[in-house]
Design a protein around this motif. Structure first.
Motif, PDB file in Angstrom:
ATOM      1  N   ALA A  58       0.851  -1.187   0.000  1.00 59.42           N
ATOM      2  CA  ALA A  58       0.000   0.000   0.000  1.00 59.42           C
ATOM      3  C   ALA A  58       0.886   1.236   0.000  1.00 59.42           C
ATOM      4  O   ALA A  58       2.084   1.174   0.299  1.00 59.42           O
ATOM      5  CB  ALA A  58      -0.931   0.008   1.218  1.00 59.42           C
TER       6      ALA A  58
ATOM      7  N   THR B  74      -4.489   0.888   6.385  1.00 59.83           N
ATOM      8  CA  THR B  74      -4.844  -0.080   5.347  1.00 59.83           C
ATOM      9  C   THR B  74      -5.720  -1.187   5.917  1.00 59.83           C
ATOM     10  O   THR B  74      -6.706  -1.602   5.305  1.00 59.83           O
ATOM     11  CB  THR B  74      -3.571  -0.668   4.716  1.00 59.83           C
TER      12      THR B  74
ATOM     13  N   PRO C 115      -5.337  -1.004  -0.286  1.00 63.45           N
ATOM     14  CA  PRO C 115      -4.064  -1.632  -0.665  1.00 63.45           C
ATOM     15  C   PRO C 115      -3.912  -1.719  -2.179  1.00 63.45           C
ATOM     16  O   PRO C 115      -4.901  -1.774  -2.915  1.00 63.45           O
ATOM     17  CB  PRO C 115      -4.170  -3.026  -0.049  1.00 63.45           C
TER      18      PRO C 115
END
Length: 245
Positions: free
Chosen positions: A9, A46, A53
Motif C-alpha cells: 500500500a 490499510t 491496498p
C-alpha cells in the motif's frame, strides 16, 4: 483473527508497505515497532480501510475484507484508535461515546448502548466524572482514554491503537498501558503500534519490527526485548556494551 498476506500500500506512486505478511491471534496483544516513516500508521490505515491496498490480502476472521469500506470493517469487529486521538472536540464525553455506538444502532441493538457506556465508565472512571464536559477541554491523557472508550463502544473483536502514549506524561502512559492489559484480560484482541518499544513489548505477547515498509523481525515479545538489534535501534541499549561493563 487477522492475517495479512503480501500486503502492499502507499500514497499515489509512493509505495510504503512492501509485501507485509503477519497475523494476530484471538486474545493476543501484538505490537508493531519501528522508526518514524517505517509504515506503521499506513499499515493500520490499510487494515481499517482508510487506505486501499495496491495488492495482497487482508483476512479478518478468515474473510477477505480489503474491498470493504471502513464502516463495514467496524461492523465486522475491527476498530481503530487513531493517532492523535481525534475526538469530537465540540461534543461532550458522553456524546462522543454514543457516536462510537453507531454499530449497535445498525444492528438494531440500541438497548445495549447504556450498558456499554457503563462498561467503559467502569474502565475509565475519569470519563464518568467528565461525561458532560466538552471533549476538546479534556487533558491529552483524558482524550486518549476517550478515544479508546469510543472505539470500545462498537464492541470490537480486534482493537487497533496507533501511538496511544504519544505526548503523554509518564504516569498517564503507565495508566494507558495498564488499561491495554485489562482489555486483553477481558478477552479483547489488541494490535498496538507504539514508538515506546520497551513499554509495548513488556505487555505484548508477540511483536513485529517494521523498517522501510517491510517486516524485518518477528517473534515473541521476550525474544524481541533481548534481541541485540532491537536493543540498539529501539530500546536505547547495547547489550554488548553492557556485557563489557
Amino acid at each position: 483473527m487477522l492475517r495479512l498476506k503480501n500486503l502492499e500500500a502507499g500514497y499515489g506512486n509512493l509505495k510504503v508497505l512492501r509485501k507485509i505478511s503477519m497475523h494476530v491471534n484471538s486474545g493476543e496483544i501484538v505490537t508493531i515497532i519501528g522508526a518514524n516513516g517505517a509504515g506503521k500508521t499506513t499499515l493500520l490505515k490499510t487494515i481499517s480501510g482508510l487506505l486501499q491496498p495496491k495488492s495482497g490480502d487482508i483476512l479478518f476472521n478468515k474473510q477477505e475484507v480489503k474491498a470493504f469500506p471502513p464502516e463495514k470493517r467496524v461492523f465486522l469487529g475491527c476498530s481503530l484508535v487513531p493517532e492523535g486521538r481525534q475526538v469530537f472536540a465540540p461534543m461532550t464525553v458522553r456524546e462522543n461515546l454514543i457516536l462510537g455506538a453507531f454499530v449497535q444502532h445498525r444492528r438494531k441493538q440500541q438497548e445495549t448502548v447504556p450498558k456499554d457506556v457503563d462498561r467503559v465508565y467502569a474502565l475509565f472512571p475519569r470519563l464518568k466524572e467528565r461525561e458532560k464536559q466538552l471533549a476538546g477541554t479534556l487533558s491529552g491523557g483524558e482524550q486518549q482514554m476517550l478515544a479508546i472508550a469510543r472505539a470500545l463502544m462498537a464492541r470490537p473483536k480486534l482493537i487497533m491503537m496507533d501511538e496511544p502514549s504519544m505526548g503523554l506524561a509518564p504516569l498517564i502512559v503507565k495508566d494507558i498501558f495498564e488499561i491495554i492489559r485489562k482489555l486483553r484480560a477481558e478477552g479483547n484482541t489488541v494490535l498496538l503500534v507504539e514508538q515506546n518499544a520497551k513499554a509495548a513489548l513488556r505487555i505484548a505477547d508477540r511483536g513485529y519490527v517494521l523498517e522501510t515498509g517491510r517486516v524485518m523481525l518477528e517473534g515473541t515479545a521476550e525474544d524481541l526485548l533481548m534481541n541485540r538489534e532491537v536493543q540498539r535501534a529501539y530500546l536505547g541499549r547495547d547489550l554488548d556494551t553492557e556485557t563489557k561493563i
